[in-house]
Design a protein around this motif. Structure first.
Motif, PDB file in Angstrom:
ATOM      1  N   ILE A 243      -7.107   6.369  -1.610  1.00  0.00           N
ATOM      2  CA  ILE A 243      -5.794   5.989  -1.084  1.00  0.00           C
ATOM      3  C   ILE A 243      -4.748   7.034  -1.437  1.00  0.00           C
ATOM      4  CG2 ILE A 243      -3.914   4.314  -1.330  1.00  0.00           C
ATOM      5  CD1 ILE A 243      -6.111   2.160  -1.676  1.00  0.00           C
ATOM      6  N   VAL A 244      -4.753   7.486  -2.695  1.00  0.00           N
ATOM      7  CA  VAL A 244      -3.776   8.491  -3.117  1.00  0.00           C
ATOM      8  C   VAL A 244      -3.996   9.798  -2.375  1.00  0.00           C
ATOM      9  CG1 VAL A 244      -2.967   9.868  -5.074  1.00  0.00           C
ATOM     10  CG2 VAL A 244      -3.405   7.427  -5.371  1.00  0.00           C
ATOM     11  N   ASP A 245      -5.251  10.141  -2.140  1.00  0.00           N
ATOM     12  CA  ASP A 245      -5.543  11.368  -1.394  1.00  0.00           C
ATOM     13  C   ASP A 245      -5.002  11.312   0.033  1.00  0.00           C
ATOM     14  OD1 ASP A 245      -6.812  12.511  -3.535  1.00  0.00           O
ATOM     15  OD2 ASP A 245      -8.844  12.031  -2.848  1.00  0.00           O
ATOM     16  N   GLU A 246      -5.057  10.125   0.627  1.00  0.00           N
ATOM     17  CA  GLU A 246      -4.633   9.983   2.018  1.00  0.00           C
ATOM     18  C   GLU A 246      -3.117   9.889   2.139  1.00  0.00           C
ATOM     19  OE1 GLU A 246      -6.414  10.146   4.759  1.00  0.00           O
ATOM     20  OE2 GLU A 246      -8.254  10.523   3.632  1.00  0.00           O
ATOM     21  N   ALA A 247      -2.521   9.035   1.307  1.00  0.00           N
ATOM     22  CA  ALA A 247      -1.077   8.814   1.374  1.00  0.00           C
ATOM     23  C   ALA A 247      -0.673   7.938   0.217  1.00  0.00           C
ATOM     24  CB  ALA A 247      -0.691   8.130   2.688  1.00  0.00           C
ATOM     25  N   GLU A 248       0.569   8.044  -0.196  1.00  0.00           N
ATOM     26  CA  GLU A 248       1.073   7.125  -1.217  1.00  0.00           C
ATOM     27  C   GLU A 248       1.094   5.726  -0.612  1.00  0.00           C
ATOM     28  OE1 GLU A 248       1.037   9.464  -4.357  1.00  0.00           O
ATOM     29  OE2 GLU A 248       1.783   7.395  -4.429  1.00  0.00           O
ATOM     30  N   PRO A 249       0.947   4.693  -1.458  1.00  0.00           N
ATOM     31  CA  PRO A 249       0.692   3.325  -0.958  1.00  0.00           C
ATOM     32  C   PRO A 249       1.896   2.669  -0.292  1.00  0.00           C
ATOM     33  CG  PRO A 249       0.934   3.320  -3.333  1.00  0.00           C
ATOM     34  CD  PRO A 249       0.896   4.756  -2.917  1.00  0.00           C
ATOM     35  N   THR A 250       1.975   2.870   1.012  1.00  0.00           N
ATOM     36  CA  THR A 250       2.999   2.169   1.792  1.00  0.00           C
ATOM     37  C   THR A 250       2.442   1.762   3.154  1.00  0.00           C
ATOM     38  OG1 THR A 250       3.797   4.269   2.664  1.00  0.00           O
ATOM     39  CG2 THR A 250       4.896   3.438   0.700  1.00  0.00           C
ATOM     40  N   ILE A 251       1.119   1.828   3.298  1.00  0.00           N
ATOM     41  CA  ILE A 251       0.570   1.806   4.652  1.00  0.00           C
ATOM     42  C   ILE A 251      -0.068   0.484   5.069  1.00  0.00           C
ATOM     43  CG2 ILE A 251       0.186   4.282   4.702  1.00  0.00           C
ATOM     44  CD1 ILE A 251      -2.678   3.825   3.888  1.00  0.00           C
ATOM     45  N   PHE A 252      -0.235  -0.456   4.145  1.00  0.00           N
ATOM     46  CA  PHE A 252      -0.911  -1.683   4.515  1.00  0.00           C
ATOM     47  C   PHE A 252       0.033  -2.878   4.448  1.00  0.00           C
ATOM     48  CE2 PHE A 252      -5.026   0.043   4.865  1.00  0.00           C
ATOM     49  CZ  PHE A 252      -5.173   1.000   3.870  1.00  0.00           C
ATOM     50  N   GLU A 253      -0.226  -3.837   5.284  1.00  0.00           N
ATOM     51  CA  GLU A 253       0.511  -5.092   5.231  1.00  0.00           C
ATOM     52  C   GLU A 253      -0.488  -6.229   5.325  1.00  0.00           C
ATOM     53  OE1 GLU A 253       3.443  -5.404   8.219  1.00  0.00           O
ATOM     54  OE2 GLU A 253       4.704  -3.784   7.453  1.00  0.00           O
ATOM     55  N   VAL A 254      -0.159  -7.359   4.660  1.00  0.00           N
ATOM     56  CA  VAL A 254      -0.983  -8.559   4.784  1.00  0.00           C
ATOM     57  C   VAL A 254      -0.514  -9.344   5.995  1.00  0.00           C
ATOM     58  CG1 VAL A 254      -1.656 -10.696   3.662  1.00  0.00           C
ATOM     59  CG2 VAL A 254      -1.273  -8.649   2.297  1.00  0.00           C
TER      60      VAL A 254
END
Length: 257
Positions: A243-254
């Motif tokens: 996840i960190v390699d791809e992008a900082e964690p702002t990309i998912f929503e429940v």
């Protein structure tokens, strides 16, 4: 239990104090250092958790709960990263105990006021979005005595006794609970006092919300976030690194229910 998704901070004078639990050893991760200090792409889990608290813009003070043998190291680490150089959000270090509940109780006793909002967070949930932190704090500031972020359960859960299945709870009624969990300080202190005074409380408090339930305090749910998963095993660490390699964690929503 009610659900709320408000992320704004109400006009409330109470301080918001975050207790970041970092005293555990984390043996299931198989690392050579306690789990809070394991490196995740250049920053330890502890650093990432503390920085998320600072970025949430609702926290007034942070207390790091750390084992006595790692206290100097933790302080030196955060100082070397410049994290302690922000006087607007003071950071203190309190020695944690052998069990999580012991550490939290030590942190609560170190708080020097009677009326505040307390957020209790596992440092192993290092990718928790700041928005989730603000959502939990806002729910307590809005009137809830105890708040937990939750997400739906994907797997079917079985209740077992020995090697036999004895029940299958309805998945629609189950939720996975995350941190930070938020509480009114006075209510959480009272529950801890009762728990540690009891000769046999009848259960082990694996999280603070269960202790509040045991003490008769209603617990409110807010929307959780998949990014707040707990780094417990090597597979969890692999996921966190990806996840960190791809992008900082702002990309998912429940999905909303």
């Amino acid at each position: 239990m009610k659900s709320t998704t408000d992320t704004t901070r109400p006009d409330d004078p109470r301080r918001v104090i975050a207790l970041v639990a970092a005293a555990g050893r984390g043996t299931r991760l198989g690392a050579e250092v306690p789990k809070a200090f394991v490196d995740l792409r250049g920053r330890s889990l502890l650093e990432r958790s503390v920085q998320a608290m600072m970025t949430a813009e609702v926290v007034d003070e942070i207390i790091v709960l750390v084992s006595p043998d790692m206290a100097d190291f933790a302080q030196g680490l955060l100082r070397s990263r410049g994290i302690l150089d922000k006087p607007e959000i003071p950071i203190r270090f309190v020695h944690g105990g052998g069990e999580r509940a012991d550490s939290v109780w030590a942190g609560l006793q170190a708080i020097d006021c009677q009326d505040a909002v307390v957020l209790i967070h596992d440092s192993a949930r290092a990718l928790t979005p700041p928005g989730l932190i603000a959502r939990v704090a806002g729910a307590v500031l809005g009137g809830a005595a105890a708040v937990v972020p939750v997400i739906p359960v994907a797997d079917t859960i079985k209740q077992v006794a020995g090697d036999q299945v004895v029940g299958t709870p309805a998945r629609s009624e189950l939720r996975a609970v995350q941190t930070p969990q938020g509480f009114e300080l006075a209510a959480l202190r009272a529950a801890n006092e009762a728990y540690f005074a009891a000769t046999d409380p009848g259960f082990v408090a694996t999280d603070d919300a269960s202790l509040m339930e045991w003490h008769g305090v209603p617990v409110t749910c807010v929307q959780g976030d998949p990014m707040a998963f707990k780094v417990t095993t090597p597979i969890d660490m692999m996921l966190a690194k990806t996840i960190v390699d791809e992008a900082e964690p702002t990309i998912f929503e429940v999905p909303r229910e």
